[in-house]
Write a protein that holds these residues in place. Structure first.
Motif, mmCIF file in Angstrom:
data_model
loop_
_atom_site.group_PDB
_atom_site.id
_atom_site.type_symbol
_atom_site.label_atom_id
_atom_site.label_comp_id
_atom_site.label_asym_id
_atom_site.label_seq_id
_atom_site.Cartn_x
_atom_site.Cartn_y
_atom_site.Cartn_z
ATOM 1 N N ALA A 236 0.823 -1.207 0.000
ATOM 2 C CA ALA A 236 0.000 0.000 0.000
ATOM 3 C C ALA A 236 0.862 1.265 0.000
ATOM 4 O O ALA A 236 0.400 2.332 -0.423
ATOM 5 N N ARG A 237 2.096 1.153 0.470
ATOM 6 C CA ARG A 237 2.997 2.302 0.523
ATOM 7 C C ARG A 237 4.075 2.253 -0.559
ATOM 8 O O ARG A 237 4.951 3.125 -0.604
ATOM 9 N N ALA A 238 4.015 1.272 -1.419
ATOM 10 C CA ALA A 238 5.006 1.166 -2.490
ATOM 11 C C ALA A 238 4.833 2.318 -3.476
ATOM 12 O O ALA A 238 3.704 2.685 -3.821
ATOM 13 N N PRO A 239 5.924 2.909 -3.946
ATOM 14 C CA PRO A 239 5.806 4.038 -4.869
ATOM 15 C C PRO A 239 5.331 3.646 -6.259
ATOM 16 O O PRO A 239 4.928 4.501 -7.039
ATOM 17 N N SER A 240 5.374 2.345 -6.577
ATOM 18 C CA SER A 240 4.997 1.904 -7.922
ATOM 19 C C SER A 240 4.435 0.482 -7.860
ATOM 20 O O SER A 240 4.993 -0.394 -7.197
ATOM 21 N N ASP A 241 3.312 0.260 -8.528
ATOM 22 C CA ASP A 241 2.725 -1.077 -8.721
ATOM 23 C C ASP A 241 2.242 -1.756 -7.445
ATOM 24 O O ASP A 241 2.106 -2.983 -7.415
#
Length: 272
Positions: A237-242
């Motif tokens: 949910a906090r990943a900058p991409s995908d």
């Protein structure tokens, strides 16, 4: 040590975050993958992109860039012993990327870019070419021929789904057999990008249906994939991409363990 694509007693796994992040995050994922490789007895290649040059929006997070990204990947390789895979988007990036990465990857949208494919082949590294979302399996023969003409020591092709309507991808399980026959290389299944929904996330980012990753992965294991590709993150949910189409890191061992069991049982049944 450069990995071998396929041909072993178990499938290999390409896994890691979508894009290079902080050293702490990169190493956390890398150490978990190294532990998983030892536990399951399979080869794992750490994947992260130093630059996501194909974001749908100008403001989309792209990563730290070539120099900083390669330095970060070098730290993961040194700390974990895992081989490294990263995307290359243009010919000028191939040589510096090959100084760090054990495997070079051609993104799906670039799988027909002749100069890039030939340059990757000349780098002396194994090359993984992702199949374009609009292409039939047999059309990948040309991409492989270009990389082979450059002299790549090993080549693999990755199935990541085919566009259906607007925004959904569909995986044809016949593709693994068809790709192998057309290209004469090992075939990898990218279960995470296969559930991606481009442009359907918040503010035009990519969405995804994470719940379909396991069943598609297990089906591909039975249908003949030689290796698996799974993006993973401690907190998608906090990943900058995908993020919507990534496997939570704590769920990865169970999912991969089941896929490995399906892969082995299917081949034992075929040999019986």
């Amino acid at each position: 040590m450069a990995p071998k694509f396929g041909g072993g007693a178990a499938p290999f796994l390409i896994a890691g975050p979508c894009v290079v992040e902080s050293d702490d995050l990169n190493l956390r994922v890398g150490e978990a993958l190294a532990e998983l490789a030892a536990k399951l007895g399979i080869a794992i290649i750490y994947k992260a992109s130093y630059d996501k040059a194909n974001r749908s929006r100008l403001t989309g997070p792209r990563g730290p860039g070539l120099d900083a990204g390669l330095r970060a990947l070098e730290k993961v390789r040194a700390a974990t012993g895992l081989p490294i895979l990263t995307d290359v988007h243009e010919p000028s990036h191939v040589a510096p990327a090959a100084q760090v990465a054990d495997v070079l990857q051609i993104p799906a949208f670039l799988c027909r870019q002749t100069d890039l494919l030939v340059a990757a082949g000349k780098a002396g590294r194994p090359v993984n070419v992702k199949k374009g979302q609009w292409m039939a399996p047999e059309e990948m023969r040309g991409a492989v021929e270009k990389v082979r003409a450059g002299g790549a020591p090993e080549i693999a092709v990755t199935e990541r789904g085919t566009f259906f309507g607007y925004g959904d991808l569909v995986v044809d399980m016949r593709s693994f057999t068809r790709l192998r026959a057309a290209c004469n290389v090992p075939v990898i299944f990218d279960a995470t990008h296969s559930v991606q929904q481009p442009g359907q996330g918040r503010d035009g980012t990519s969405g995804g249906t994470r719940e379909f990753i396991p069943p598609l992965l297990y089906a591909a294991a039975a249908a003949g994939a030689d290796g698996f590709f799974l993006e993973t993150h401690p907190d998608p949910a906090r990943a900058p991409s995908d993020g919507p189409n990534m496997v939570p890191l704590d769920q990865l061992p169970t999912i991969v363990g089941i896929a490995l069991d399906v892969w082995q049982r299917t081949r034992e049944a075929v040999r019986a």
